[in-house]
Design a protein around this motif. Structure first.
Motif, PDB file in Angstrom:
ATOM      1  N   TYR A   1      -8.689  -0.947   7.902  1.00  0.00           N
ATOM      2  CA  TYR A   1      -9.424  -0.550   6.698  1.00  0.00           C
ATOM      3  C   TYR A   1      -9.628  -1.748   5.785  1.00  0.00           C
ATOM      4  O   TYR A   1     -10.741  -2.015   5.324  1.00  0.00           O
ATOM      5  CB  TYR A   1      -8.639   0.550   5.979  1.00  0.00           C
TER       6      TYR A   1
ATOM      7  N   VAL B   1       2.015   4.816   0.989  1.00  0.00           N
ATOM      8  CA  VAL B   1       1.822   5.665   2.161  1.00  0.00           C
ATOM      9  C   VAL B   1       2.610   6.957   1.957  1.00  0.00           C
ATOM     10  O   VAL B   1       3.775   6.924   1.559  1.00  0.00           O
ATOM     11  CB  VAL B   1       2.305   4.958   3.449  1.00  0.00           C
TER      12      VAL B   1
ATOM     13  N   CYS C   1      -8.163   6.949   4.807  1.00  0.00           N
ATOM     14  CA  CYS C   1      -7.250   6.197   5.672  1.00  0.00           C
ATOM     15  C   CYS C   1      -6.056   7.087   5.993  1.00  0.00           C
ATOM     16  O   CYS C   1      -5.160   7.287   5.162  1.00  0.00           O
ATOM     17  CB  CYS C   1      -6.804   4.900   4.989  1.00  0.00           C
TER      18      CYS C   1
ATOM     19  N   ARG D   1       0.091   1.654   9.710  1.00  0.00           N
ATOM     20  CA  ARG D   1      -0.006   0.210   9.468  1.00  0.00           C
ATOM     21  C   ARG D   1      -1.294  -0.337  10.087  1.00  0.00           C
ATOM     22  O   ARG D   1      -2.038  -1.079   9.452  1.00  0.00           O
ATOM     23  CB  ARG D   1       1.201  -0.522  10.042  1.00  0.00           C
TER      24      ARG D   1
ATOM     25  N   LEU E   1      -6.602   4.424  -0.351  1.00  0.00           N
ATOM     26  CA  LEU E   1      -7.669   4.067   0.583  1.00  0.00           C
ATOM     27  C   LEU E   1      -8.300   5.344   1.129  1.00  0.00           C
ATOM     28  O   LEU E   1      -7.814   5.931   2.098  1.00  0.00           O
ATOM     29  CB  LEU E   1      -7.113   3.202   1.722  1.00  0.00           C
TER      30      LEU E   1
ATOM     31  N   ALA F   1      -2.892   6.978   3.201  1.00  0.00           N
ATOM     32  CA  ALA F   1      -2.790   6.009   2.112  1.00  0.00           C
ATOM     33  C   ALA F   1      -3.692   6.498   0.982  1.00  0.00           C
ATOM     34  O   ALA F   1      -4.908   6.379   1.079  1.00  0.00           O
ATOM     35  CB  ALA F   1      -3.209   4.627   2.586  1.00  0.00           C
TER      36      ALA F   1
ATOM     37  N   VAL G   1       0.855  -1.179   0.000  1.00  0.00           N
ATOM     38  CA  VAL G   1       0.000   0.000   0.000  1.00  0.00           C
ATOM     39  C   VAL G   1       0.895   1.234   0.000  1.00  0.00           C
ATOM     40  O   VAL G   1       1.851   1.313   0.780  1.00  0.00           O
ATOM     41  CB  VAL G   1      -0.920   0.013   1.248  1.00  0.00           C
TER      42      VAL G   1
ATOM     43  N   ILE H   1      -4.356   0.909   8.098  1.00  0.00           N
ATOM     44  CA  ILE H   1      -4.498   0.184   6.833  1.00  0.00           C
ATOM     45  C   ILE H   1      -5.054  -1.207   7.078  1.00  0.00           C
ATOM     46  O   ILE H   1      -5.964  -1.662   6.379  1.00  0.00           O
ATOM     47  CB  ILE H   1      -3.154   0.137   6.083  1.00  0.00           C
ATOM     48  N   GLU H   2      -4.510  -1.903   8.059  1.00  0.00           N
ATOM     49  CA  GLU H   2      -4.993  -3.257   8.361  1.00  0.00           C
ATOM     50  C   GLU H   2      -6.478  -3.245   8.716  1.00  0.00           C
ATOM     51  O   GLU H   2      -7.253  -4.070   8.227  1.00  0.00           O
ATOM     52  CB  GLU H   2      -4.166  -3.881   9.485  1.00  0.00           C
TER      53      GLU H   2
END
Length: 74
Positions: free
Chosen positions: A47, A7, A26, A41, A23, A20, A5, A44-45
Motif C-alpha cells: 500500500y 493495526v 488495507c 505487514r 490506510l 490498518a 502503522v 501495508i508495505e
C-alpha cells in the motif's frame, strides 16, 4: 524508510482478520496470528509503495485512539 502503522487484529471462528485504520481498504486475513501479522505487514508495505512521501505523512498523521469500554445491557 520505516513507519509506524496502527493495526487492529480480530479473531473469529475462521482465524484472524487485520486492518490498518489509517490506510483505507488495507486489510487481510490469516489462519494464525503469525499468518495475519505477515499478511498485514506485506499489505501495508505494498500500500505504502503506491504513495508518495507527502501522501504517506498525511495518512499516518491521523490520531487513532483505542480503548475498551465496559457496557451494561438491561
Amino acid at each position: 524508510m520505516n513507519y509506524k502503522v496502527t493495526v487492529v487484529i480480530e479473531q473469529d471462528e475462521d482465524g484472524y482478520y487485520a486492518f490498518a485504520p489509517e490506510l483505507d481498504g488495507c486489510q487481510t486475513q490469516g489462519d494464525s496470528l503469525d499468518d495475519v501479522l505477515a499478511n498485514i505487514r506485506e499489505a501495508i508495505e505494498l500500500y505504502l509503495e503506491t504513495l508518495n512521501r507527502e501522501e504517506i505523512q498525511q495518512r499516518l498523521s491521523k490520531t487513532i485512539l483505542t480503548t475498551s469500554l465496559e457496557v451494561a445491557i438491561a
